[in-house]
Design a protein around this motif. Structure first.
Motif, PDB file in Angstrom:
ATOM      1  N   ILE A  56       0.409  -1.006   0.151  1.00  0.00           N
ATOM      2  CA  ILE A  56      -0.360  -0.658   0.032  1.00  0.00           C
ATOM      3  C   ILE A  56       0.851   1.131  -0.074  1.00  0.00           C
ATOM      4  CG2 ILE A  56      -0.512   0.174   2.726  1.00  0.00           C
ATOM      5  CD1 ILE A  56      -3.064   0.822   0.210  1.00  0.00           C
ATOM      6  N   VAL A  57       2.129   1.496   0.978  1.00  0.00           N
ATOM      7  CA  VAL A  57       2.939   2.655   0.830  1.00  0.00           C
ATOM      8  C   VAL A  57       3.575   2.803  -0.693  1.00  0.00           C
ATOM      9  CG1 VAL A  57       5.239   3.385   1.468  1.00  0.00           C
ATOM     10  CG2 VAL A  57       3.796   1.933   3.015  1.00  0.00           C
ATOM     11  N   TYR A  58       3.386   1.206  -0.686  1.00  0.00           N
ATOM     12  CA  TYR A  58       3.866   0.930  -2.600  1.00  0.00           C
ATOM     13  C   TYR A  58       3.278   1.854  -3.481  1.00  0.00           C
ATOM     14  CZ  TYR A  58       6.263  -0.145  -7.094  1.00  0.00           C
ATOM     15  OH  TYR A  58       6.674  -0.495  -8.105  1.00  0.00           O
ATOM     16  N   ALA A  59       2.539   1.331  -3.560  1.00  0.00           N
ATOM     17  CA  ALA A  59       1.646   2.403  -4.965  1.00  0.00           C
ATOM     18  C   ALA A  59       0.912   3.523  -3.857  1.00  0.00           C
ATOM     19  CB  ALA A  59       0.154   1.052  -4.337  1.00  0.00           C
ATOM     20  N   ASN A  60       0.804   3.709  -2.771  1.00  0.00           N
ATOM     21  CA  ASN A  60       0.731   5.409  -2.896  1.00  0.00           C
ATOM     22  C   ASN A  60       2.030   5.915  -3.895  1.00  0.00           C
ATOM     23  OD1 ASN A  60      -0.299   7.563  -1.402  1.00  0.00           O
ATOM     24  ND2 ASN A  60       0.794   8.126  -0.351  1.00  0.00           N
ATOM     25  N   LEU A  61       3.618   5.385  -3.127  1.00  0.00           N
ATOM     26  CA  LEU A  61       4.284   6.589  -3.416  1.00  0.00           C
ATOM     27  C   LEU A  61       4.641   6.721  -5.419  1.00  0.00           C
ATOM     28  CD1 LEU A  61       7.479   7.700  -2.725  1.00  0.00           C
ATOM     29  CD2 LEU A  61       8.046   5.441  -3.537  1.00  0.00           C
ATOM     30  N   ILE A  62       3.786   5.427  -5.869  1.00  0.00           N
ATOM     31  CA  ILE A  62       4.366   5.330  -7.175  1.00  0.00           C
ATOM     32  C   ILE A  62       3.093   6.285  -7.466  1.00  0.00           C
ATOM     33  CG2 ILE A  62       3.592   3.857  -9.099  1.00  0.00           C
ATOM     34  CD1 ILE A  62       5.973   3.731  -7.649  1.00  0.00           C
TER      35      ILE A  62
END
Length: 82
Positions: A56-62
C-alpha cells in the motif's frame, strides 16, 4: 473509485494490484516502474522491500508521490573505486 478493498502483490503478474469497492482494479507493473525510476541496485532493493512488505505504501508512492525523490532520499549509492 470507491473504497479500497485490497492491495497486494501478485506474483503471477508481477504487479501490485489495488481493488476498489466499485469494481475498479489498478495494476502497477513493478518491473516497468523499476526500469523507469531506479538508477542502481540499492534503489531497486528499496522498491522491492516496499513491494513485498508494504504494497500500500508502494502504491501510494507510485501513484501520488515522486518516487525518484523518495529513492534519492532513502538510498545512498557509492561506486566502488577500482
Amino acid at each position: 473509485m470507491k473504497r479500497l478493498l485490497s492491495c497486494e502483490f501478485n506474483f503471477d503478474t508481477v504487479c501490485v494490484e489495488l481493488k476498489f469497492s466499485d469494481g475498479t482494479i489498478i495494476a502497477i507493473d513493478t518491473i516497468a516502474v523499476e526500469n523507469e525510476v531506479a538508477d542502481n541496485m540499492y534503489q531497486r532493493s528499496e522498491l522491492d522491500y516496499l513491494i513485498y512488505n508494504n504494497p500500500i505504501v508502494y502504491a501510494n508512492l507510485i501513484l501520488n508521490d515522486n518516487p525518484e525523490t523518495y529513492l534519492k532520499a532513502v538510498t545512498q549509492y557509492k561506486p566502488l573505486d577500482n
